[in-house]
Structure formats: structure tokens, C-alpha cells
Design an enzyme around this catalytic site. Structure first.
Site, PDB file in Angstrom:
ATOM      1  CG  HIS A 159      -7.809  31.496  -3.812  1.00 17.44           C
ATOM      2  ND1 HIS A 159      -7.060  32.534  -3.290  1.00 17.44           N
ATOM      3  CD2 HIS A 159      -6.931  30.684  -4.450  1.00 17.44           C
ATOM      4  CE1 HIS A 159      -5.776  32.346  -3.618  1.00 17.44           C
ATOM      5  NE2 HIS A 159      -5.674  31.227  -4.317  1.00 17.44           N
ATOM      6  CG  ASP A 195      -1.325  28.525  -2.041  1.00 18.87           C
ATOM      7  OD1 ASP A 195      -1.563  27.358  -2.409  1.00 18.87           O
ATOM      8  OD2 ASP A 195      -1.329  29.500  -2.832  1.00 18.87           O
ATOM      9  CG  HIS A 197      -1.885  32.018  -5.549  1.00 13.76           C
ATOM     10  ND1 HIS A 197      -1.570  30.693  -5.786  1.00 13.76           N
ATOM     11  CD2 HIS A 197      -1.642  32.690  -6.695  1.00 13.76           C
ATOM     12  CE1 HIS A 197      -1.151  30.575  -7.039  1.00 13.76           C
ATOM     13  NE2 HIS A 197      -1.179  31.763  -7.609  1.00 13.76           N
ATOM     14  CG  ASP A 284       1.073  27.628  -4.910  1.00 12.03           C
ATOM     15  OD1 ASP A 284       1.431  27.771  -3.731  1.00 12.03           O
ATOM     16  OD2 ASP A 284      -0.093  27.871  -5.297  1.00 12.03           O
TER      17      ASP A 284
HETATM   18  N1  Q9C Z   1      -7.114  30.470 -14.571  1.00 13.43           N
HETATM   19  C1  Q9C Z   1      -4.373  27.977  -5.524  1.00 13.43           C
HETATM   20  O1  Q9C Z   1      -3.152  27.882  -5.565  1.00 13.43           O
HETATM   21  N2  Q9C Z   1      -4.986  32.081 -11.387  1.00 13.43           N
HETATM   22  N3  Q9C Z   1      -5.047  28.697  -6.414  1.00 13.43           N
HETATM   23  C2  Q9C Z   1      -5.957  31.890 -12.368  1.00 13.43           C
HETATM   24  C3  Q9C Z   1      -5.717  30.668 -14.458  1.00 13.43           C
HETATM   25  C4  Q9C Z   1      -5.489  31.788 -10.114  1.00 13.43           C
HETATM   26  C5  Q9C Z   1      -4.355  29.427  -7.457  1.00 13.43           C
HETATM   27  C6  Q9C Z   1      -5.377  31.925 -13.734  1.00 13.43           C
HETATM   28  C7  Q9C Z   1      -4.537  30.991  -9.315  1.00 13.43           C
HETATM   29  C8  Q9C Z   1      -5.257  30.331  -8.183  1.00 13.43           C
HETATM   30  C9  Q9C Z   1      -5.156  27.237  -4.524  1.00 13.43           C
HETATM   31 ZN    ZN Z   2      -1.709  28.971  -4.626  1.00 15.16          ZN
END
Ligand code: Q9C
Ligand code: ZN
Length: 342
Positions: A159, A195, A197, A284
Site C-alpha cells: 500500500h 493479498d 487488498h 488475508d
Molecule cells: N485501521 C495489508 O493487508 N484497513 N494491509 C484499515 C484498520 C486497512 C491491510 C482499517 C487494511 C490494510 C498489507
Molecule cells: Zn491485505
């Protein structure tokens, strides 16, 4: 398979995370890397090696020096302003209206962060730099003749873009590895992002380039993070037109939806004929992941590894997300075992 790992990931440890409006214990925590390392040992995957140190030069091939400078100094600026608690932005995306980097720590957090759920702690910079070294050491091992290497990176990276961070990511380990492979003489590289996301950072870094194909299978951005990128019609621009492939899937998708998407991503990568493949390895997508909504069972992960191996390209697996702490290690290592034909 060789695993590259450093204990320095522990230096990044947030006190709390904003989840569904509440301050909760973070899901992106040191125990994640510990449990994956344990699974590497119990599966007898192979040697575990410390990374070499590469300095900031290979990081600056991918990231804006302003972001790198900010990440290096954010904690000390924050402590001076507010005391020793996690550094979290009060507002975000300041640059949408104002392109200049502000002077104060709160202004800089607003400028560089995309969201408030990615705290900077005392050791975040050192941990993030170490994760980049873990990825770069993997590239070096592939260059020396390995067929597959596992870079057990933490914090994750996909990200993080050229000049912003968020989504638990600070430096884009996979993009740094891909660029380094090119700098070491590769002509073409592919990044396959599995992943849950969308890898918005990696996509945006390579969006206008034809030397790196980026292919990603992820939750539909209409439904899930990062929301602003990951749509199927983002196909690349300029020289990079046709070199970006997004395969978004709806919440609730299982192997019946995932497998055809994986095959499409692999077919696109095969056509690119890369000298090296980087896999952004998030697990995930698992049915019991606490922040995600795909339905892959544990038995699917070896199949993902096996499908990736069919490309017959030197492959670097870079750890990204995965938060079901009890099954995380097994699922990640099962991808690697599937790749190895174990
Ligand atoms: N703060 C990866 O799997 N959601 N990132 C944020 C909680 C973001 C996931 C809500 C999820 C990011 C590398
Ligand atoms: Zn992720």
C-alpha cells in the site's frame, strides 16, 4: 526454499489501531512474523538467513526522498510535539488541495499518510528499512541461482506508493525488489499480488511502465480498502498501457471465483516473459481472516503456490498481509510448499 528474516521487524509495534471506529489491539503485530517463522521451521522449508544491509539507495529508486526523510524523522518530531505515543495523522490527504509539504509533524502526517490506521512508532523506520533489506536480500539470492526465495517481510509494503504510506505499509518492499532486479540486469519483471487488498502502491509505482507487469487479485474497491484504486479498467497509461491487470472480486468470493482470476493473472504474466517474478504474498484471503471477506480454505494455499510454479520463473515471495494469527503461518508456508511441490 531459503527464507530471509530479521528480528528487527519487532521494532515496529503499534499500541492500538482504529478498527470500526474503536481503538483496538492492532492486527498487524510482531506475533504475525513470529508465527510465520515458526511455520517455516516446523515445515522444514529450508535455511533461514539474516538479510544483508543495502542502505537507502535502492529505496530511493522507488520512493520520493521527501517520504523517506519524513519516515526517518517522524517519530522524533512527534515525540517533541506530543510525547511518546503512536504518531497518527489528525487529518489526511492534505495534498489534494495543497501540494506543498507542511512544516509541522501534524502537517507532514496529513501530507504523507493516506489513512489514520497506520501508526508510526519509535522503531518503525528501522523495521521498515530492515523489511526492505529482507526483500533485497531475496533478489540477491535469486541472482545467485535460487529458484524460489521467501522474504519474510514485516511491516508489509504494497500500500506504500512513491510518496505516500498507509494500510500498515511504509516502504514498498515488493516494488523495491522489482526495481532492484531491473537494476541488476533483468529486462522484464512481473509482480503478482495475491493479498486480499489491492496493491495500490505497487500499481501506482509501475503504472506508466512496460518493463514491469503488475497483476492483482483483490477485494472489489467498491467494497473494501483501499477504495480509491483497484478497478478493472485501470490498465496502465502511456508506455504502461496494457501492463496493469486488476482482477477485483466481490465480498464472499471463494475458490470458484479465485481460481479463474489466478489463471488469468498467470496467463498475463506468462505473456510478459519476465526474468523474475515477485509475489506479494498476502494470505488475508483466508475464510477466517478477521478484517477480510473472501472464503479461501486452508486447502487452497498449496494450489496457489503450485499454479505460480507453473510459470517456471525465478520467484521471490514477499510477505504482505494475513491476520488470522492461528492459521497465518500454515497458510503462508503452504503457498511455498505448493510452489516447491512438497
Ligand atoms: N485501521 C495489508 O493487508 N484497513 N494491509 C484499515 C484498520 C486497512 C491491510 C482499517 C487494511 C490494510 C498489507
Ligand atoms: Zn491485505
Amino acid at each position: 526454499m531459503l527464507t530471509v528474516y530479521s528480528d528487527r521487524h519487532r521494532l515496529h509495534s503499534a499500541a492500538a489501531d482504529l478498527i470500526n471506529g474503536r481503538m483496538e489491539p492492532p492486527v498487524e503485530k510482531p506475533a504475525r512474523a513470529d508465527t510465520i517463522l515458526n511455520a517455516v521451521h516446523s515445515a522444514q522449508l529450508g535455511e533461514v538467513r539474516e538479510p544483508a544491509t543495502f542502505g537507502v539507495a535502492p529505496i530511493l529508486r522507488v520512493h520520493d526522498e521527501r517520504l523517506v526523510h519524513f519516515l526517518e524523522h517522524a517519530w522524533s518530531m512527534w515525540v517533541e510535539a506530543h510525547g511518546p505515543w503512536d504518531a497518527v495523522p489528525r487529518t489526511c490527504c492534505a495534498r489534494g488541495m495543497q501540494a506543498r509539504e507542511p512544516e509541522t509533524i501534524d502537517g507532514k502526517l496529513a501530507f504523507f499518510a493516506t489513512e489514520p490506521g497506520t501508526p508510526i512508532t519509535a522503531g518503525t523506520w528501522d523495521a521498515a528499512r530492515s523489511a526492505a533489506d529482507v526483500a533485497l536480500s531475496g533478489v540477491a539470492a535469486l541472482d545467485a541461482g535460487a529458484r524460489g526465495v521467501f522474504s519474510l517481510c514485516r511491516p508489509p509494503g504494497h500500500h506504500a506508493a512513491r510518496d505516500y504510506y498507509g494500510g500498515y505499509c511504509f516502504l514498498n518492499n515488493a516494488a523495491i525488489a522489482a526495481q532492484n532486479a531491473l537494476d541488476r540486469g533483468a529486462s522484464r519483471v512481473a509482480v503478482l499480488d495475491v493479498d486480499y487488498h489491492h496493491g495500490n502502491g505497487t500499481q501506482s509505482i509501475f503504472y506508466e511502465r512496460s518493463d514491469v507487469v503488475f497483476a492483482s487479485i483483490h477485494a472489489d474497491p467498491r467494497q473494501d480498502y483501499p477504495f480509491f484504486l483497484g478497478y478493472a479498467d485501470e490498465t496502465g497509461s502511456g508506455e504502461g498501457e496494457g501492463y496493469n491487470l486488476n482482477l477485483p472480486l466481490r465480498w464472499g468470493s471463494g475458490w470458484d471465483q479465485y481460481e479463474p482470476a489466478l489463471n488469468a493473472a498467470i496467463a498475463r504474466i506468462r505473456r510478459h516473459a519476465p526474468d523474475m517474478l515477485i509475489v506479494s504474498l498476502g494470505v488475508d484471503t483466508f475464510e477466517r481472516d478477521p478484517i477480510s471477506r473472501f472464503k479461501l480454505g486452508a486447502e487452497q494455499y498449496p494450489k496457489i503456490g503450485h499454479a505460480i510454479a507453473s510459470l517456471r520463473v525465478p520467484t521471490l515471495f514477499v510477505m504482505e498481509g494475513g491476520y488470522a494469527i492461528d492459521e497465518l503461518g500454515m497458510n503462508a508456508v503452504n503457498v511455498l510448499r505448493g510452489f516447491e511441490g512438497m
